[in-house]
Scaffold this motif. Structure first.
Motif, mmCIF file in Angstrom:
data_model
loop_
_atom_site.group_PDB
_atom_site.id
_atom_site.type_symbol
_atom_site.label_atom_id
_atom_site.label_comp_id
_atom_site.label_asym_id
_atom_site.label_seq_id
_atom_site.Cartn_x
_atom_site.Cartn_y
_atom_site.Cartn_z
ATOM 1 N N ARG A 199 0.845 -0.947 0.065
ATOM 2 C CA ARG A 199 0.072 0.114 0.011
ATOM 3 C C ARG A 199 1.244 1.155 0.178
ATOM 4 N N ALA A 200 2.000 1.146 0.717
ATOM 5 C CA ALA A 200 2.827 2.494 0.685
ATOM 6 C C ALA A 200 3.566 2.712 -0.871
ATOM 7 N N TRP A 201 3.864 1.505 -1.393
ATOM 8 C CA TRP A 201 4.260 1.640 -2.802
ATOM 9 C C TRP A 201 3.245 2.182 -3.539
ATOM 10 N N ASN A 202 2.163 1.897 -3.375
ATOM 11 C CA ASN A 202 0.912 2.526 -4.235
ATOM 12 C C ASN A 202 0.417 3.782 -3.675
ATOM 13 N N ASN A 203 1.132 4.522 -2.744
ATOM 14 C CA ASN A 203 0.421 5.543 -2.198
ATOM 15 C C ASN A 203 -0.856 5.524 -1.843
ATOM 16 N N GLU A 204 -1.105 4.163 -0.980
ATOM 17 C CA GLU A 204 -2.526 3.839 -0.708
ATOM 18 C C GLU A 204 -2.675 4.130 1.008
ATOM 19 N N THR A 206 -2.447 5.941 4.301
ATOM 20 C CA THR A 206 -2.545 7.390 4.877
ATOM 21 C C THR A 206 -1.546 7.598 5.982
ATOM 22 N N ASP A 207 -1.513 9.018 6.506
ATOM 23 C CA ASP A 207 -0.821 9.594 7.508
ATOM 24 C C ASP A 207 -1.386 8.982 8.546
#
Length: 291
Positions: A199-204, A206-207
């Motif tokens: 999910r981090a790789w795909n910018n999914e 959130t902060d």
């Protein structure tokens, strides 16, 4: 999550690096992410003041909470055990503690047992506790804080004549049970780590999610110190699953660290009359503090 325990987690992970003081409104916002009501948070903060862990000051209608020296010691005991290096060798010394508390002080006796377990001691016979860890200063500070000098005797021994080291360990600690709990943690967080990476790789990711997940991660990992005494490497079982769990904890923590801090900073509000120095690097990577 219990409010008091979560407060210590939040102070250890975040607030201590941002001046060690927080507005109650900020604390309520942070803890609401974990399903804790405002009334429960305010009640827990008040009890923390009454028990000597928090001090509170008012600015107008706003209340700001910080850790007392007692509270900071409690927080740092957990923080240090989470992040400190553990690859040390045993010095060959057993720390042996005995105590005798009158029957009319039964509540104090129960508290002593609880605190000794938290410090990593194991009960090896009735009223006799032992630990291989070099924690004499911590124990003596605890004895002084709680005025236990009349009841407690602490000494060291290089050997226990009647039993081998292995027999003492079997008496005092249930390592097969602890290993099973670490295996459960590994199974859960290996799956989560893979998901977070994707999910981090795909910018999914959130902060907000990172703040929640990092806090849950630390809160859950910190719970091992209620059961794991943190032994030196040479006294641990072969292929100790606690080592693998620690490596996984580090990897997940660092994946979530920066966005979690970014979200924390949107919730945190310092007192207006204090110039607070933020130590963002330590908040992001507290492992560096312990190297």
């Amino acid at each position: 999550m219990k409010p008091r325990s979560l407060m210590f987690t939040l102070f250890g992970e975040y607030i201590q690096h941002y001046g060690n003081e927080v507005w109650i409104g900020s604390l309520i916002q942070m803890m609401s992410h974990f399903g804790i009501s405002e009334s429960s948070i305010r009640g827990a903060a008040l009890r923390m003041v009454q028990q000597g862990f928090f001090e509170v000051r008012k600015i107008g209608n706003n209340s700001y909470y910080s850790l007392t020296p007692k509270g900071k010691r409690t927080m740092m005991d957990g923080f240090n055990r989470v992040y400190s290096q553990r690859n040390y060798k045993w010095d060959g010394q057993w720390r042996v503690l005995t105590y005798s508390v009158p029957e009319q002080k039964r509540e104090l006796r129960n508290q002593i047992r609880k605190e000794l377990s938290l410090m990593g001691f194991g009960l090896i016979s009735h009223g006799t506790w032992a630990s291989p860890n070099p924690i004499e200063p911590q124990v003596m500070e605890w004895v002084k804080d709680y005025h236990l000098e009349p009841y407690v005797i602490l000494f060291t021994a290089s050997s226990i004549v009647s039993h081998s080291n292995e027999q003492i360990i079997e008496r005092g600690w249930d390592f097969p049970y602890i290993a099973k709990e670490y295996d459960r943690f590994i199974e859960t967080y290996e799956r989560k780590y893979e998901e977070f990476q994707h999910r981090a790789w795909n910018n999914e990711l959130t902060d907000r999610e990172c703040f929640i997940e990092r806090t849950k991660l630390v809160h859950e990992y910190r719970s091992f110190f209620f059961i794991d005494p943190g032994f030196p490497n040479d006294l641990l079982p072969d292929d100790w699953s606690g080592t693998r769990a620690r490596e996984l904890f580090f990897n997940v923590h660092q994946l979530l660290a920066i966005p979690a801090i970014c979200y924390f900073e949107t919730l945190f509000e310092a007192a207006p009359d204090r110039e607070v120095t933020f130590n963002r690097d330590k908040a992001i990577n507290p492992f560096m503090e312990m190297i």
